[in-house]
Design a protein around this motif. Structure first.
Motif, mmCIF file in Angstrom:
data_model
loop_
_atom_site.group_PDB
_atom_site.id
_atom_site.type_symbol
_atom_site.label_atom_id
_atom_site.label_comp_id
_atom_site.label_asym_id
_atom_site.label_seq_id
_atom_site.Cartn_x
_atom_site.Cartn_y
_atom_site.Cartn_z
ATOM 1 N N ASP A 1 0.824 -1.209 0.000
ATOM 2 C CA ASP A 1 0.000 0.000 0.000
ATOM 3 C C ASP A 1 0.863 1.266 0.000
ATOM 4 N N TYR A 2 1.939 1.256 0.774
ATOM 5 C CA TYR A 2 2.843 2.409 0.834
ATOM 6 C C TYR A 2 3.462 2.663 -0.541
ATOM 7 N N ARG A 3 3.999 1.609 -1.144
ATOM 8 C CA ARG A 3 4.659 1.773 -2.446
ATOM 9 C C ARG A 3 3.662 2.213 -3.523
ATOM 10 N N LEU A 4 2.473 1.616 -3.523
ATOM 11 C CA LEU A 4 1.448 2.011 -4.498
ATOM 12 C C LEU A 4 1.055 3.477 -4.325
ATOM 13 N N THR A 5 0.856 3.888 -3.077
ATOM 14 C CA THR A 5 0.451 5.264 -2.792
ATOM 15 C C THR A 5 1.522 6.250 -3.229
ATOM 16 N N MET A 6 2.777 5.968 -2.878
ATOM 17 C CA MET A 6 3.875 6.861 -3.276
ATOM 18 C C MET A 6 4.017 6.898 -4.797
ATOM 19 N N ALA A 7 3.929 5.745 -5.441
ATOM 20 C CA ALA A 7 4.072 5.684 -6.902
ATOM 21 C C ALA A 7 2.977 6.493 -7.594
ATOM 22 N N ARG A 8 1.739 6.323 -7.132
ATOM 23 C CA ARG A 8 0.630 7.082 -7.743
ATOM 24 C C ARG A 8 0.834 8.575 -7.571
ATOM 25 N N SER A 9 1.186 8.977 -6.366
ATOM 26 C CA SER A 9 1.322 10.402 -6.083
ATOM 27 C C SER A 9 2.510 11.016 -6.828
ATOM 28 N N PHE B 1 5.497 1.456 -9.745
ATOM 29 C CA PHE B 1 5.589 0.781 -8.447
ATOM 30 C C PHE B 1 7.036 0.390 -8.147
ATOM 31 N N GLU B 2 7.745 -0.104 -9.162
ATOM 32 C CA GLU B 2 9.128 -0.564 -9.006
ATOM 33 C C GLU B 2 10.095 0.573 -8.680
ATOM 34 N N ASP B 3 9.669 1.814 -8.930
ATOM 35 C CA ASP B 3 10.528 2.972 -8.675
ATOM 36 C C ASP B 3 10.464 3.453 -7.225
ATOM 37 N N VAL B 4 9.635 2.800 -6.414
ATOM 38 C CA VAL B 4 9.536 3.137 -4.992
ATOM 39 C C VAL B 4 10.136 1.974 -4.205
ATOM 40 N N VAL B 5 11.177 2.264 -3.444
ATOM 41 C CA VAL B 5 11.888 1.245 -2.682
ATOM 42 C C VAL B 5 11.820 1.605 -1.202
ATOM 43 N N ILE B 6 11.367 0.655 -0.388
ATOM 44 C CA ILE B 6 11.368 0.865 1.057
ATOM 45 C C ILE B 6 12.720 0.383 1.581
ATOM 46 N N ALA B 7 13.467 1.303 2.182
ATOM 47 C CA ALA B 7 14.788 0.960 2.719
ATOM 48 C C ALA B 7 14.688 0.404 4.131
ATOM 49 N N SER C 1 12.298 5.556 2.625
ATOM 50 C CA SER C 1 12.132 5.063 1.256
ATOM 51 C C SER C 1 12.831 5.973 0.263
ATOM 52 N N ARG C 2 12.995 5.446 -0.945
ATOM 53 C CA ARG C 2 13.548 6.204 -2.066
ATOM 54 C C ARG C 2 12.569 6.089 -3.226
ATOM 55 N N ILE C 3 12.239 7.236 -3.813
ATOM 56 C CA ILE C 3 11.357 7.292 -4.976
ATOM 57 C C ILE C 3 12.217 7.778 -6.133
ATOM 58 N N MET C 4 12.348 6.951 -7.164
ATOM 59 C CA MET C 4 13.219 7.285 -8.293
ATOM 60 C C MET C 4 12.400 7.819 -9.466
ATOM 61 N N THR D 1 -0.303 14.906 3.650
ATOM 62 C CA THR D 1 -1.658 14.356 3.686
ATOM 63 C C THR D 1 -2.175 14.111 2.274
ATOM 64 N N SER D 2 -1.899 15.040 1.356
ATOM 65 C CA SER D 2 -2.380 14.873 -0.020
ATOM 66 C C SER D 2 -1.664 13.726 -0.725
ATOM 67 N N VAL D 3 -0.397 13.500 -0.372
ATOM 68 C CA VAL D 3 0.356 12.401 -0.977
ATOM 69 C C VAL D 3 -0.249 11.061 -0.576
ATOM 70 N N PHE D 4 -0.683 10.960 0.672
ATOM 71 C CA PHE D 4 -1.154 9.684 1.207
ATOM 72 C C PHE D 4 -2.673 9.561 1.268
ATOM 73 N N GLU D 5 -3.414 10.411 0.538
ATOM 74 C CA GLU D 5 -4.866 10.360 0.626
ATOM 75 C C GLU D 5 -5.452 9.048 0.110
ATOM 76 N N SER D 6 -4.749 8.317 -0.747
ATOM 77 C CA SER D 6 -5.278 7.040 -1.235
ATOM 78 C C SER D 6 -4.823 5.854 -0.386
ATOM 79 N N MET D 7 -3.996 6.104 0.640
ATOM 80 C CA MET D 7 -3.530 5.038 1.536
ATOM 81 C C MET D 7 -4.691 4.679 2.461
#
Length: 136
Positions: free
Chosen positions: A47-55, A60-66, A77-80, A103-109
């Motif tokens: 859910d975290y990676r999907l939310t960050m990727a959408r925003s 999805f693969e460009d969001v990595v949880i470290a 995390s790193r968003i590429m 808050t706007s970044v994570f509104e779909s979480m």
């Protein structure tokens, strides 16, 4: 006379230099013990990676949880941003959005994870490994 500095080395084959955003995000209402449950852990990470990727408008693969650590719950995390044109601009715009209005970044979480607070956001350059497209 002074010589100009040497050019930076080229990235290795199969890699590309990209702009990235490194973020640490806090979930103050989330209990770190919840991550012991493998299903919860996997669902949260997805859910975290999907939310960050959408925003960020990246894959999805460009969001990595470290890492996920206690302290409420801190997610590093790193968003590429691998776009060949203006990735620095996209990364900077997303970093500003994440820092000023997380808050706007994570509104779909899912709301079950509780509120979100950005604690650290920086832009950087990273080397990403990308598989070449399959041969036709």
């Amino acid at each position: 006379p002074l010589l100009p500095p040497p050019s930076p080395p080229s990235p290795p084959p199969g890699t590309v230099t990209v702009s990235a955003v490194d973020a640490t995000v806090q979930f103050p209402s989330l209990d770190f013990v919840s991550f012991i449950d493998k299903t919860f852990n996997a669902n949260f990470r997805r859910d975290y990676r999907l939310t960050m990727a959408r925003s960020a408008a990246v894959n999805f693969e460009d969001v990595v949880i470290a890492g996920i650590t206690p302290g409420s719950v801190l997610v590093t995390s790193r968003i590429m941003f691998p776009t060949p044109w203006g990735s620095e601009l996209f990364a900077a715009a997303f970093a500003t959005k994440l820092q000023s209005n997380s808050t706007s970044v994570f509104e779909s979480m899912p709301s079950s994870y509780g509120p979100v607070v950005s604690t650290s956001v920086t832009t950087t350059t990273a080397i990403a490994v990308y598989s070449p497209p399959p041969a036709p």
